[in-house]
Design a protein around this motif. Structure first.
Motif, PDB file in Angstrom:
ATOM      1  N   UNK A 216       0.809  -1.219   0.000  1.00 20.55           N
ATOM      2  CA  UNK A 216       0.000   0.000   0.000  1.00 20.55           C
ATOM      3  C   UNK A 216       0.843   1.271   0.000  1.00 20.55           C
ATOM      4  N   UNK A 217       2.115   1.177   0.405  1.00 19.96           N
ATOM      5  CA  UNK A 217       3.030   2.316   0.363  1.00 19.96           C
ATOM      6  C   UNK A 217       4.057   2.177  -0.752  1.00 19.96           C
ATOM      7  N   UNK A 218       3.795   1.247  -1.680  1.00 18.76           N
ATOM      8  CA  UNK A 218       4.603   0.999  -2.875  1.00 18.76           C
ATOM      9  C   UNK A 218       5.930   0.297  -2.580  1.00 18.76           C
ATOM     10  N   UNK A 219       6.049  -0.328  -1.424  1.00 20.27           N
ATOM     11  CA  UNK A 219       7.182  -1.211  -1.190  1.00 20.27           C
ATOM     12  C   UNK A 219       6.986  -2.509  -1.975  1.00 20.27           C
ATOM     13  N   UNK A 220       8.058  -3.294  -2.175  1.00 21.68           N
ATOM     14  CA  UNK A 220       7.893  -4.598  -2.820  1.00 21.68           C
ATOM     15  C   UNK A 220       6.959  -5.483  -2.005  1.00 21.68           C
ATOM     16  N   UNK A 246       3.573  -8.500 -12.258  1.00 18.56           N
ATOM     17  CA  UNK A 246       4.710  -7.575 -12.308  1.00 18.56           C
ATOM     18  C   UNK A 246       4.632  -6.608 -11.135  1.00 18.56           C
ATOM     19  N   UNK A 247       5.689  -6.566 -10.347  1.00 14.38           N
ATOM     20  CA  UNK A 247       5.696  -5.649  -9.207  1.00 14.38           C
ATOM     21  C   UNK A 247       6.194  -4.265  -9.637  1.00 14.38           C
ATOM     22  N   UNK A 248       5.596  -3.250  -9.011  1.00 17.39           N
ATOM     23  CA  UNK A 248       5.955  -1.857  -9.284  1.00 17.39           C
ATOM     24  C   UNK A 248       6.327  -1.151  -7.977  1.00 17.39           C
ATOM     25  N   UNK A 249       7.440  -1.510  -7.375  1.00 16.00           N
ATOM     26  CA  UNK A 249       7.828  -0.826  -6.146  1.00 16.00           C
ATOM     27  C   UNK A 249       8.575   0.470  -6.473  1.00 16.00           C
ATOM     28  N   UNK A 250       8.207   1.535  -5.801  1.00 14.36           N
ATOM     29  CA  UNK A 250       8.890   2.818  -5.957  1.00 14.36           C
ATOM     30  C   UNK A 250       9.118   3.370  -4.556  1.00 14.36           C
ATOM     31  N   UNK A 251      10.349   3.330  -4.087  1.00  8.45           N
ATOM     32  CA  UNK A 251      10.591   3.654  -2.677  1.00  8.45           C
ATOM     33  C   UNK A 251      11.756   4.609  -2.452  1.00  8.45           C
ATOM     34  N   UNK A 252      12.336   5.147  -3.546  1.00  7.49           N
ATOM     35  CA  UNK A 252      13.449   6.079  -3.426  1.00  7.49           C
ATOM     36  C   UNK A 252      13.040   7.474  -3.901  1.00  7.49           C
ATOM     37  N   UNK A 253      13.535   8.490  -3.216  1.00  9.04           N
ATOM     38  CA  UNK A 253      13.292   9.870  -3.614  1.00  9.04           C
ATOM     39  C   UNK A 253      14.223  10.248  -4.766  1.00  9.04           C
ATOM     40  N   UNK A 254      13.828  11.339  -5.458  1.00 14.47           N
ATOM     41  CA  UNK A 254      14.743  11.946  -6.406  1.00 14.47           C
ATOM     42  C   UNK A 254      14.494  11.605  -7.856  1.00 14.47           C
ATOM     43  N   UNK A 255      14.942  12.509  -8.731  1.00 17.71           N
ATOM     44  CA  UNK A 255      14.892  12.277 -10.155  1.00 17.71           C
ATOM     45  C   UNK A 255      13.481  12.293 -10.731  1.00 17.71           C
ATOM     46  N   UNK A 257      11.703   9.717 -11.677  1.00 19.59           N
ATOM     47  CA  UNK A 257      10.857   8.657 -11.127  1.00 19.59           C
ATOM     48  C   UNK A 257      10.225   9.104  -9.819  1.00 19.59           C
ATOM     49  N   UNK A 258      11.035   9.614  -8.901  1.00 20.34           N
ATOM     50  CA  UNK A 258      10.514  10.094  -7.626  1.00 20.34           C
ATOM     51  C   UNK A 258       9.490  11.196  -7.794  1.00 20.34           C
ATOM     52  N   UNK A 259       9.761  12.099  -8.749  1.00 23.71           N
ATOM     53  CA  UNK A 259       8.824  13.197  -9.012  1.00 23.71           C
ATOM     54  C   UNK A 259       7.495  12.687  -9.558  1.00 23.71           C
ATOM     55  N   UNK A 260       7.567  11.844 -10.583  1.00 22.61           N
ATOM     56  CA  UNK A 260       6.342  11.401 -11.265  1.00 22.61           C
ATOM     57  C   UNK A 260       5.506  10.469 -10.404  1.00 22.61           C
ATOM     58  N   UNK A 261       6.165   9.628  -9.599  1.00 25.15           N
ATOM     59  CA  UNK A 261       5.441   8.693  -8.732  1.00 25.15           C
ATOM     60  C   UNK A 261       5.059   9.359  -7.414  1.00 25.15           C
ATOM     61  N   UNK A 262       5.638  10.540  -7.174  1.00 25.18           N
ATOM     62  CA  UNK A 262       5.352  11.319  -5.958  1.00 25.18           C
ATOM     63  C   UNK A 262       5.876  10.634  -4.702  1.00 25.18           C
ATOM     64  N   UNK A 263       7.160  10.324  -4.744  1.00 30.67           N
ATOM     65  CA  UNK A 263       7.844   9.771  -3.574  1.00 30.67           C
ATOM     66  C   UNK A 263       8.520  10.936  -2.856  1.00 30.67           C
ATOM     67  N   UNK A 264       7.931  11.377  -1.761  1.00 27.55           N
ATOM     68  CA  UNK A 264       8.411  12.570  -1.065  1.00 27.55           C
ATOM     69  C   UNK A 264       9.166  12.244   0.225  1.00 27.55           C
ATOM     70  N   UNK A 265       9.427  10.986   0.453  1.00 30.68           N
ATOM     71  CA  UNK A 265      10.261  10.593   1.602  1.00 30.68           C
ATOM     72  C   UNK A 265      10.981   9.305   1.217  1.00 30.68           C
ATOM     73  N   UNK A 266      12.064   9.011   1.889  1.00 31.71           N
ATOM     74  CA  UNK A 266      12.827   7.800   1.573  1.00 31.71           C
ATOM     75  C   UNK A 266      12.145   6.597   2.212  1.00 31.71           C
ATOM     76  N   UNK A 267      11.242   5.991   1.455  1.00 34.90           N
ATOM     77  CA  UNK A 267      10.495   4.840   1.965  1.00 34.90           C
ATOM     78  C   UNK A 267      11.421   3.655   2.213  1.00 34.90           C
ATOM     79  N   UNK A 268      12.560   3.632   1.510  1.00 34.12           N
ATOM     80  CA  UNK A 268      13.504   2.514   1.650  1.00 34.12           C
ATOM     81  C   UNK A 268      14.295   2.556   2.948  1.00 34.12           C
ATOM     82  N   UNK A 269      14.197   3.688   3.685  1.00 31.25           N
ATOM     83  CA  UNK A 269      14.985   3.875   4.917  1.00 31.25           C
ATOM     84  C   UNK A 269      16.483   3.804   4.617  1.00 31.25           C
TER      85      UNK A 269
END
Length: 292
Positions: A216-220, A246-255, A257-269
């Motif tokens: 639900x938070x786009x982790x694998x 097909x999995x679509x995990x997006x958990x890193x900020x920046x670039x 990909x981060x902008x378009x997927x709206x990753x505003x924090x480092x979900x990967x820790x």
């Protein structure tokens, strides 16, 4: 056994990255499929695309294409020029898919991604009618090339046309093409559907052409995650789904990909490359175990 894949955006900050090392990486991690975006591949030369296709073929990786159409290619737009731009972009993508031996085209491909009405609406029938007319033109070529066109059901914040399995079913029946299918995605289903099981069974094996997975938070996908993977995989097996997962995990900020997927924090820790790879490897094994 269902083929298991991963979207290349998990491994990169920008869409226009070197795909060949990723092909080798995902094969080593246990995947069967690498899902890619058409835009960066259209910008490459035929020689470069041939090299990518050969690299995938050499290690037994299937390439599938997934798109989020930009506003300039909105197939539901009131502007005929924009709709024609979208049709042209899609048909050019089909040409390179044919070159590269790819057969699956999925994603937000009935209208523009990250584009919702500015004012409240009570009726979207006009938008849907324009989209259906565009897709009917596109499907003539998809059928000729043997390409499956899977329309993605996404949440209300990313598009207004197809938010539920029920809406997608109505849409594919309006278009009426044997090559038009539905793509369900657990991330979006978690927001919009009352039941994972009911949505999967409502679409059924006849219409479910592709399936995306993620937490639900786009982790694998994880056995320790919040998604009810037993319910989801049991429903897929109940309808005898044989397509790709097909999995679509997006958990890193920046670039991009981060902008378009709206990753505003480092979900990967602050995960390292090695830790990211391990998460993906564990995820593919979990899915294989659940789908046995």
């Amino acid at each position: 056994m269902n083929k298991i894949g991963i979207h290349y955006g998990y491994f990169t900050e920008n869409w226009g990255t070197d795909i060949i090392p990723l092909i080798k990486k995902v094969r080593a991690l246990g995947f069967d499929i690498l899902e890619v975006a058409p835009g960066p591949l259209l910008a490459k030369s035929k020689q470069e695309r041939d090299m990518i296709a050969k690299a995938a073929n050499d290690v037994g990786i299937e390439l599938t294409f997934s798109v989020g159409l930009g506003k300039a290619y909105d197939l539901s737009s009131e502007d005929e020029k924009i709709r024609n731009n979208g049709i042209d972009f899609t048909l050019k993508t089909f040409d390179i898919m044919k070159e590269m031996g790819a057969k699956m085209y999925s994603g937000v491909n009935v209208g523009a991604w990250n584009n919702t009405p500015q004012d409240g609406i009570k009726d979207k029938s006009a938008e849907l009618a324009r989209s259906v007319a565009s897709i009917k033109e596109i499907m003539k070529v998809a059928e000729k090339y043997g390409i499956t066109y899977a329309v993605e059901v996404v949440n209300r914040y990313e598009q207004s046309l197809l938010n539920t399995a029920e809406e997608a079913m109505e849409y594919v029946k309006m278009v009426d093409s044997p090559n038009l299918k539905v793509l369900l995605d657990t991330y979006h289903m978690n927001i919009e559907e009352d039941s994972f099981e009911k949505a999967i069974k409502q679409v059924g094996n006849e219409y479910l052409g592709h399936f995306h997975v993620g937490e639900s938070n786009r982790k694998p996908p994880s056995i320790n995650g919040r998604m009810p993977w037993d319910e989801i995989t049991t429903a897929l097996k109940a309808i005898h789904y044989e397509g790709a997962i097909v999995m679509e995990p997006f958990i890193k900020m920046g670039g991009e990909v981060g902008r378009d997927i709206k990753v505003w924090r480092d979900i990967s820790k602050n995960a390292t490359t090695e830790e990211m790879d391990y998460m993906a490897k564990e995820s593919v094994q979990m899915l294989r175990d659940k789908m046995k």
